[in-house]
Scaffold this motif. Structure first.
Motif, mmCIF file in Angstrom:
data_model
loop_
_atom_site.group_PDB
_atom_site.id
_atom_site.type_symbol
_atom_site.label_atom_id
_atom_site.label_comp_id
_atom_site.label_asym_id
_atom_site.label_seq_id
_atom_site.Cartn_x
_atom_site.Cartn_y
_atom_site.Cartn_z
ATOM 1 N N ALA A 71 -56.440 26.259 34.239
ATOM 2 C CA ALA A 71 -54.784 25.304 33.564
ATOM 3 C C ALA A 71 -55.011 23.707 34.256
ATOM 4 O O ALA A 71 -54.345 22.635 33.973
ATOM 5 N N LEU A 72 -55.935 23.662 35.664
ATOM 6 C CA LEU A 72 -56.401 22.345 35.946
ATOM 7 C C LEU A 72 -55.914 20.989 34.379
ATOM 8 O O LEU A 72 -55.555 20.035 35.001
ATOM 9 N N PRO A 73 -57.473 21.293 33.348
ATOM 10 C CA PRO A 73 -57.185 19.828 32.455
ATOM 11 C C PRO A 73 -55.815 19.914 31.832
ATOM 12 O O PRO A 73 -55.134 18.764 32.101
ATOM 13 N N GLN A 74 -55.161 20.668 31.474
ATOM 14 C CA GLN A 74 -53.974 20.901 31.025
ATOM 15 C C GLN A 74 -52.609 19.948 31.745
ATOM 16 O O GLN A 74 -51.970 19.265 31.072
ATOM 17 N N ALA A 75 -52.923 20.065 32.959
ATOM 18 C CA ALA A 75 -52.331 19.627 34.358
ATOM 19 C C ALA A 75 -52.100 17.882 34.182
ATOM 20 O O ALA A 75 -51.904 17.584 34.130
ATOM 21 N N LEU A 76 -53.524 17.958 34.449
ATOM 22 C CA LEU A 76 -53.928 16.219 34.786
ATOM 23 C C LEU A 76 -53.690 15.845 32.801
ATOM 24 O O LEU A 76 -53.267 15.123 33.390
ATOM 25 N N VAL A 77 -53.795 16.261 31.774
ATOM 26 C CA VAL A 77 -53.347 15.259 30.469
ATOM 27 C C VAL A 77 -51.878 15.130 30.774
ATOM 28 O O VAL A 77 -51.112 14.398 30.551
ATOM 29 N N LEU A 78 -51.167 16.144 31.401
ATOM 30 C CA LEU A 78 -49.579 16.945 31.286
ATOM 31 C C LEU A 78 -49.022 15.077 31.827
ATOM 32 O O LEU A 78 -48.416 14.318 32.118
ATOM 33 N N THR A 79 -49.601 15.287 32.723
ATOM 34 C CA THR A 79 -49.890 14.018 34.149
ATOM 35 C C THR A 79 -49.970 12.221 33.300
ATOM 36 O O THR A 79 -49.512 11.605 33.378
ATOM 37 N N ALA A 80 -50.933 12.945 32.890
ATOM 38 C CA ALA A 80 -50.849 11.256 32.108
ATOM 39 C C ALA A 80 -50.538 10.873 30.980
ATOM 40 O O ALA A 80 -50.368 10.036 30.583
ATOM 41 N N ILE A 81 -50.285 11.970 30.240
ATOM 42 C CA ILE A 81 -49.107 10.972 29.146
ATOM 43 C C ILE A 81 -47.737 10.586 29.768
ATOM 44 O O ILE A 81 -47.370 9.963 29.650
ATOM 45 N N VAL A 82 -47.555 11.391 31.141
ATOM 46 C CA VAL A 82 -46.219 10.773 31.574
ATOM 47 C C VAL A 82 -46.895 10.235 32.274
ATOM 48 O O VAL A 82 -45.686 8.538 31.822
ATOM 49 N N ILE A 83 -46.873 9.710 32.371
ATOM 50 C CA ILE A 83 -47.990 7.882 33.239
ATOM 51 C C ILE A 83 -47.838 7.027 32.606
ATOM 52 O O ILE A 83 -47.384 5.807 32.236
ATOM 53 N N GLY A 84 -48.880 7.224 30.579
ATOM 54 C CA GLY A 84 -49.701 6.603 30.026
ATOM 55 C C GLY A 84 -47.759 6.216 29.289
ATOM 56 O O GLY A 84 -47.758 4.854 29.012
ATOM 57 N N PHE A 85 -46.439 7.394 29.402
ATOM 58 C CA PHE A 85 -45.775 6.676 28.835
ATOM 59 C C PHE A 85 -44.996 5.678 29.112
ATOM 60 O O PHE A 85 -44.242 4.598 28.692
ATOM 61 N N GLY A 86 -44.557 6.079 31.050
ATOM 62 C CA GLY A 86 -44.120 4.887 32.002
ATOM 63 C C GLY A 86 -45.061 3.488 31.444
ATOM 64 O O GLY A 86 -44.065 2.355 31.539
ATOM 65 N N LEU A 87 -45.809 3.604 31.300
ATOM 66 C CA LEU A 87 -47.157 1.825 31.281
ATOM 67 C C LEU A 87 -46.471 1.960 29.846
ATOM 68 O O LEU A 87 -46.242 0.284 29.748
ATOM 69 N N PHE A 88 -46.664 3.001 28.642
ATOM 70 C CA PHE A 88 -46.284 1.959 27.598
ATOM 71 C C PHE A 88 -45.019 1.114 27.603
ATOM 72 O O PHE A 88 -44.576 0.493 26.514
ATOM 73 N N ALA A 89 -43.457 2.315 28.399
ATOM 74 C CA ALA A 89 -42.514 1.794 27.977
ATOM 75 C C ALA A 89 -42.440 0.244 28.043
ATOM 76 O O ALA A 89 -41.787 -1.044 28.559
ATOM 77 N N PHE A 90 -43.000 0.174 30.190
ATOM 78 C CA PHE A 90 -42.663 -1.134 31.021
ATOM 79 C C PHE A 90 -44.000 -2.990 29.747
ATOM 80 O O PHE A 90 -43.295 -3.432 30.702
ATOM 81 N N ALA A 91 -45.097 -2.160 29.188
ATOM 82 C CA ALA A 91 -45.534 -3.100 28.510
ATOM 83 C C ALA A 91 -44.645 -3.485 27.292
ATOM 84 O O ALA A 91 -45.018 -4.892 27.054
ATOM 85 N N LEU A 92 -44.130 -2.584 26.997
ATOM 86 C CA LEU A 92 -43.086 -2.575 25.462
ATOM 87 C C LEU A 92 -41.800 -3.810 25.692
ATOM 88 O O LEU A 92 -41.936 -5.034 25.526
ATOM 89 N N ILE A 93 -41.466 -3.413 26.827
ATOM 90 C CA ILE A 93 -40.697 -4.210 27.682
ATOM 91 C C ILE A 93 -40.810 -6.129 28.052
ATOM 92 O O ILE A 93 -40.290 -6.948 27.634
#
Length: 119
Positions: A71-93
């Motif tokens: 379950a650890l890689p799945q949790a890490l990837v899920l967290t990275a997806i959320v952080i990546g989406f936040g980074l994408f939204a910030f960079a797009l703005i």
């Protein structure tokens, strides 16, 4: 299956590097997103792809029975997806604000604080 995903990771990294080498800020942003997806896929594949059961411990036992999924890689990837989406939204703005202020997405023309080339 891991070999196929490794090839896919290589293609994603190559495409992201190609996009990030350009002068257009929007292409750079898409390359950054592709690179983060390649990193997420790398973490997911590193956790081994197994058809294991969920890692649940039955009552009265100290460990799960049989082969279980990690379950650890799945949790890490899920967290990275959320952080990546936040980074994408910030960079797009930021990119939209830079386009409104400067009128271009070409990074070579974004020289507000730099002197013009003489010669």
């Amino acid at each position: 299956m891991e070999q196929l995903l490794s090839v896919l990771i290589g293609v994603l990294v190559a495409a992201s590097v190609y996009l990030m080498m350009g002068r257009n800020l929007l292409r750079f942003l898409f390359g950054l997103i592709l690179l983060s997806n390649a990193a997420n896929l790398t973490i997911f594949v590193a956790g081994r792809l197994t058809p294991g059961a969920p890692p649940l411990v039955p009552d009265g036992l100290d460990a799960p029975v049989g082969e279980v999924a990690n379950a650890l890689p799945q949790a890490l990837v899920l967290t990275a997806i959320v952080i990546g989406f936040g980074l994408f939204a910030f960079a797009l703005i930021l990119m939209m604000r830079a386009y409104r202020s400067l009128g271009t997405l070409d990074t070579d023309e974004m020289r507000v604080a730099e002197p013009k080339d003489i010669g």
